[in-house]
Scaffold this motif. Structure first.
Motif, PDB file in Angstrom:
ATOM      1  N   GLY A 177      -7.700  20.820  -2.204  1.00 23.63           N
ATOM      2  CA  GLY A 177      -8.305  20.905  -3.528  1.00 23.63           C
ATOM      3  C   GLY A 177      -7.792  19.866  -4.517  1.00 23.63           C
ATOM      4  O   GLY A 177      -8.162  19.879  -5.685  1.00 23.63           O
ATOM      5  N   ARG A 178      -6.942  18.970  -4.067  1.00 20.73           N
ATOM      6  CA  ARG A 178      -6.393  17.991  -5.004  1.00 20.73           C
ATOM      7  C   ARG A 178      -6.942  16.593  -4.769  1.00 20.73           C
ATOM      8  O   ARG A 178      -7.640  16.329  -3.811  1.00 20.73           O
ATOM      9  N   GLU A 179      -6.579  15.700  -5.662  1.00 19.01           N
ATOM     10  CA  GLU A 179      -6.965  14.309  -5.516  1.00 19.01           C
ATOM     11  C   GLU A 179      -5.701  13.481  -5.278  1.00 19.01           C
ATOM     12  O   GLU A 179      -4.695  13.663  -5.945  1.00 19.01           O
ATOM     13  N   LEU A 180      -5.780  12.624  -4.311  1.00 19.73           N
ATOM     14  CA  LEU A 180      -4.672  11.695  -4.065  1.00 19.73           C
ATOM     15  C   LEU A 180      -5.196  10.288  -4.230  1.00 19.73           C
ATOM     16  O   LEU A 180      -6.383  10.026  -4.032  1.00 19.73           O
ATOM     17  N   LEU A 181      -4.307   9.375  -4.560  1.00 24.03           N
ATOM     18  CA  LEU A 181      -4.723   7.983  -4.703  1.00 24.03           C
ATOM     19  C   LEU A 181      -3.982   7.109  -3.707  1.00 24.03           C
ATOM     20  O   LEU A 181      -2.767   7.238  -3.542  1.00 24.03           O
ATOM     21  N   LEU A 182      -4.741   6.236  -3.063  1.00 24.72           N
ATOM     22  CA  LEU A 182      -4.115   5.167  -2.299  1.00 24.72           C
ATOM     23  C   LEU A 182      -4.022   4.003  -3.273  1.00 24.72           C
ATOM     24  O   LEU A 182      -5.029   3.615  -3.874  1.00 24.72           O
ATOM     25  N   VAL A 183      -2.815   3.471  -3.455  1.00 27.64           N
ATOM     26  CA  VAL A 183      -2.625   2.469  -4.504  1.00 27.64           C
ATOM     27  C   VAL A 183      -2.014   1.188  -3.954  1.00 27.64           C
ATOM     28  O   VAL A 183      -1.396   1.187  -2.883  1.00 27.64           O
TER      29      VAL A 183
ATOM     30  N   VAL B  78       0.841  -1.194   0.000  1.00 27.64           N
ATOM     31  CA  VAL B  78       0.000   0.000   0.000  1.00 27.64           C
ATOM     32  C   VAL B  78       0.881   1.250   0.000  1.00 27.64           C
ATOM     33  O   VAL B  78       1.845   1.350   0.763  1.00 27.64           O
ATOM     34  N   ALA B  79       0.541   2.197  -0.888  1.00 25.62           N
ATOM     35  CA  ALA B  79       1.322   3.423  -1.005  1.00 25.62           C
ATOM     36  C   ALA B  79       0.412   4.550  -1.485  1.00 25.62           C
ATOM     37  O   ALA B  79      -0.748   4.316  -1.821  1.00 25.62           O
ATOM     38  N   LEU B  80       0.959   5.764  -1.510  1.00 25.92           N
ATOM     39  CA  LEU B  80       0.240   6.880  -2.119  1.00 25.92           C
ATOM     40  C   LEU B  80       0.821   7.111  -3.503  1.00 25.92           C
ATOM     41  O   LEU B  80       1.980   6.774  -3.763  1.00 25.92           O
ATOM     42  N   ASN B  81       0.040   7.694  -4.398  1.00 30.94           N
ATOM     43  CA  ASN B  81       0.631   8.011  -5.703  1.00 30.94           C
ATOM     44  C   ASN B  81       1.664   9.132  -5.529  1.00 30.94           C
ATOM     45  O   ASN B  81       1.748   9.735  -4.459  1.00 30.94           O
ATOM     46  N   HIS B  82       2.441   9.380  -6.531  1.00 31.46           N
ATOM     47  CA  HIS B  82       3.576  10.315  -6.490  1.00 31.46           C
ATOM     48  C   HIS B  82       4.601   9.925  -5.435  1.00 31.46           C
ATOM     49  O   HIS B  82       5.412  10.752  -5.022  1.00 31.46           O
ATOM     50  N   ASN B  83       4.544   8.682  -4.959  1.00 30.77           N
ATOM     51  CA  ASN B  83       5.486   8.246  -3.916  1.00 30.77           C
ATOM     52  C   ASN B  83       5.514   9.134  -2.686  1.00 30.77           C
ATOM     53  O   ASN B  83       6.559   9.315  -2.061  1.00 30.77           O
ATOM     54  N   LEU B  84       4.388   9.706  -2.348  1.00 26.41           N
ATOM     55  CA  LEU B  84       4.332  10.551  -1.153  1.00 26.41           C
ATOM     56  C   LEU B  84       4.507   9.683   0.084  1.00 26.41           C
ATOM     57  O   LEU B  84       4.110   8.519   0.103  1.00 26.41           O
ATOM     58  N   SER B  85       5.093  10.252   1.100  1.00 25.66           N
ATOM     59  CA  SER B  85       5.273   9.447   2.306  1.00 25.66           C
ATOM     60  C   SER B  85       4.145   9.690   3.302  1.00 25.66           C
ATOM     61  O   SER B  85       3.390  10.659   3.187  1.00 25.66           O
ATOM     62  N   PHE B  86       4.016   8.781   4.228  1.00 23.99           N
ATOM     63  CA  PHE B  86       2.961   8.863   5.239  1.00 23.99           C
ATOM     64  C   PHE B  86       3.473   8.241   6.531  1.00 23.99           C
ATOM     65  O   PHE B  86       4.531   7.605   6.547  1.00 23.99           O
ATOM     66  N   TRP B  87       2.736   8.455   7.610  1.00 25.51           N
ATOM     67  CA  TRP B  87       3.153   7.962   8.925  1.00 25.51           C
ATOM     68  C   TRP B  87       2.474   6.640   9.236  1.00 25.51           C
ATOM     69  O   TRP B  87       1.273   6.492   9.022  1.00 25.51           O
TER      70      TRP B  87
ATOM     71  N   GLN C  12      -0.288  -2.109  -9.334  1.00 30.13           N
ATOM     72  CA  GLN C  12      -0.538  -0.785  -9.917  1.00 30.13           C
ATOM     73  C   GLN C  12      -2.028  -0.443  -9.956  1.00 30.13           C
ATOM     74  O   GLN C  12      -2.491   0.204 -10.891  1.00 30.13           O
ATOM     75  N   ARG C  13      -2.779  -0.911  -8.983  1.00 29.45           N
ATOM     76  CA  ARG C  13      -4.198  -0.598  -8.983  1.00 29.45           C
ATOM     77  C   ARG C  13      -4.531   0.448  -7.927  1.00 29.45           C
ATOM     78  O   ARG C  13      -3.851   0.557  -6.913  1.00 29.45           O
ATOM     79  N   THR C  14      -5.619   1.164  -8.187  1.00 29.86           N
ATOM     80  CA  THR C  14      -6.086   2.159  -7.222  1.00 29.86           C
ATOM     81  C   THR C  14      -6.926   1.465  -6.164  1.00 29.86           C
ATOM     82  O   THR C  14      -7.827   0.696  -6.481  1.00 29.86           O
ATOM     83  N   ILE C  15      -6.644   1.753  -4.907  1.00 29.38           N
ATOM     84  CA  ILE C  15      -7.473   1.247  -3.819  1.00 29.38           C
ATOM     85  C   ILE C  15      -8.586   2.247  -3.547  1.00 29.38           C
ATOM     86  O   ILE C  15      -9.755   1.901  -3.459  1.00 29.38           O
ATOM     87  N   LEU C  16      -8.198   3.519  -3.434  1.00 30.87           N
ATOM     88  CA  LEU C  16      -9.119   4.555  -2.976  1.00 30.87           C
ATOM     89  C   LEU C  16      -8.717   5.906  -3.557  1.00 30.87           C
ATOM     90  O   LEU C  16      -7.537   6.236  -3.608  1.00 30.87           O
ATOM     91  N   HIS C  17      -9.741   6.673  -3.998  1.00 28.97           N
ATOM     92  CA  HIS C  17      -9.510   8.051  -4.420  1.00 28.97           C
ATOM     93  C   HIS C  17      -9.795   8.949  -3.232  1.00 28.97           C
ATOM     94  O   HIS C  17     -10.866   8.855  -2.638  1.00 28.97           O
ATOM     95  N   LEU C  18      -8.873   9.834  -2.920  1.00 29.56           N
ATOM     96  CA  LEU C  18      -9.097  10.785  -1.832  1.00 29.56           C
ATOM     97  C   LEU C  18      -9.279  12.166  -2.445  1.00 29.56           C
ATOM     98  O   LEU C  18      -8.387  12.660  -3.144  1.00 29.56           O
TER      99      LEU C  18
END
Ligand code: C2O
Ligand code: CU
Ligand code: CU
Length: 472
Positions: free
Chosen positions: A304-310, A258-267, A315-321
């Motif tokens: 105002g943006r959309e992020l994807l949990l992938v 599980v990751a975010l798109n754009h390789n964003l990091s999370f806690w 390479q599939r989308t889990i959730l659109h935020l």
């Protein structure tokens, strides 16, 4: 944007595209357009399992959970036959507090027996809901105990000998949240604190298809749609700066990166059974079946943006935020969370080796036998459990009744992942992996009623990869 609006705007774009291409019939473009339409039709909003209601009776918090045949909408306009618990698919979330006395009544309305196990719950063996606590059709089974563990995200699911995989696949699983008291963390259920039950499901004619071949029993039943809380790639609107998500791999045998798109990091703030000592910043977390993590995303700068949990592996989308234009502040990420208990010197060592014999899976050369007790474990004595996977396929190892610490993987503590640094009840083993666990059984001695340990790839568990222990 609501689903209908989305569909309409896509349809308009589609008509324009068709008009422009009127002279040249471009089959590939049509295909792409329809694929896009099918994909967008699935953008429902994320279902949040309801919180199960409870009643206080003589100081005990009582829940009534009804296990039923239902139907659920995975695909617009089509009813899919499912199993659910107070719900059309999956189960309501049971939320309880440390120290509280609870009673959960499970009513079996199915026409087959089942059981209901509290995965990660530290409870007496007869309250565990393992293979022995069978709930016959038309009957109720009650599990009753005082909650005796710290905040974490556990879950409940059937554990019937040979039938666990199929019953879970049809929809029987739900979250158990043991509440925390870390004020800074987001905690409004369904708003900034949401459970995400990740699963893969195969469908044939929009119906759930559980029909593993011999090979699929060997390798685990994987593939199909990636669903979250019973929906395919849904959307969730974020209004607050911090979003806490409780991830559970509720699949039979799938691994999720599980990751975010754009390789964003999370806690990551918690693993299976507890908070981590401190939040760990990562850009990916891998969950094998049964494992949980709690993660926190900081939406600052993403208004105002959309992020994807992938899911990175496929390479599939889990959730659109969808993140709101203006975010409400809702706390902070603490710099430390819990102190782990100091470890004592181990009294003994046990080894568990995976294998296979005559088309059955084994642990230490034995396939599961409900009448056999494999290990007798003295209460309150620290032990080292070494689990070894000499096979060419992945497995994991889950222990009931307790939580453990992972000391080493393949001889080194550096191979223990960031999210494995708290208390765990399930540990992943890649081919040839060896893990060293610090285990201590507490409180509940019962010479006669066993708990289980097993691989949580459900096809493996159902086909012998399980053993029993008593705490003495
Ligand atoms: Cu979640 Cu014995 O299992
Ligand atoms: Cu369990
Ligand atoms: Cu396995």
């Amino acid at each position: 944007m609501r689903r209908r609006e989305f569909l309409k705007s896509v349809a308009l774009v589609g008509v324009g595209a068709i008009g422009a291409q009127a002279r040249i019939v471009d089959i590939e473009q049509f295909r792409q357009f329809f694929r896009q339409l099918v994909r967008l039709a699935r953008y429902g909003s994320l279902p949040i399992p309801k919180l199960a209601t409870s009643e206080i009776v003589d100081g005990v918090r009582v829940f009534a959970m009804h296990i039923q045949k239902r139907s659920h909408t995975f695909f617009d306009g089509v009813a899919t036959h499912t199993y659910g618990i107070n719900s059309s698919y999956l189960g309501e979330t049971i939320r309880i507090k440390n120290g509280e006395r609870v009673k959960i009544d499970y009513f079996n309305h199915l026409d087959e027996p089942t059981t209901m196990h509290g995965h990660g719950m530290h409870v007496p063996a007869i309250m565990d809901g393992g293979v022995h606590q069978i709930i016959e059709p038309g009957t109720v089974w009650s599990t009753q105990y005082r909650v005796k563990q710290e905040a974490c995200t556990n879950w409940y699911h059937p554990h019937l000998m040979g039938k666990t995989a199929e019953q879970v696949y049809k929809g029987l699983a739900g979250c158990i949240i043991i509440e925390d008291d870390v004020e800074e963390l987001p905690r409004e259920y369904g708003v900034d604190d949401i459970p995400l039950v990740l699963q893969e499901r195969r469908f044939v004619n929009a119906q759930i298809d559980y029909s593993p071949s011999r090979m699929e029993i060997m390798h685990g039943y994987t593939g199909g749609e990636l669903i979250v809380n019973g929906a395919i790639a849904p959307t969730f609107r974020v209004y607050r700066r911090l979003l806490r998500m409780r991830l559970l791999n509720g699949s039979n045998a799938s691994l999720f990166r599980v990751a975010l798109n754009h390789n964003l990091s999370f806690w990551i703030i918690a693993g299976d059974n507890s908070f981590l000592p401190r939040p760990e910043l990562v850009d990916e977390v891998m969950l094998s079946p049964g494992e949980r993590v709690e993660i926190v995303l900081d939406m600052d700068g993403f208004e105002g943006r959309e992020l994807l949990l992938v899911e990175k592996g496929s390479q599939r989308t889990i959730l659109h935020l969808y993140i709101a234009q203006a975010l409400e502040e809702n706390g902070a990420i603490p710099s430390s969370l819990i102190a782990l208990e100091p470890m004592e010197e181990a009294k003994r060592k046990r080894e568990f080796v995976f294998g296979m014999r005559r088309m059955k899976f084994t642990i230490n050369g034995k396939s599961m036998d409900m009448r056999r007790i494999d290990e007798r474990i003295p209460v309150n004595e620290p032990e080292i459990w070494e689990v070894y996977n000499p096979m060419g396929m992945a497995h994991n190892f889950h222990i009931h009744a307790t939580h453990f610490r992972i000391l080493e993987r393949n001889g080194s503590s550096a191979n223990v992942k960031a999210w494995e640094r708290g208390y765990k009840d399930t540990v992943f083993l890649a081919p040839r992996d060896r893990v060293k666990l610090y285990v201590k059984m507490r409180d509940y001695v019962d010479e006669k009623s066993p708990y289980m340990y097993h691989c949580h790839f459900l096809e493996h568990e159902d086909n012998g990869m399980m053993g029993q222990f008593v705490v003495v």
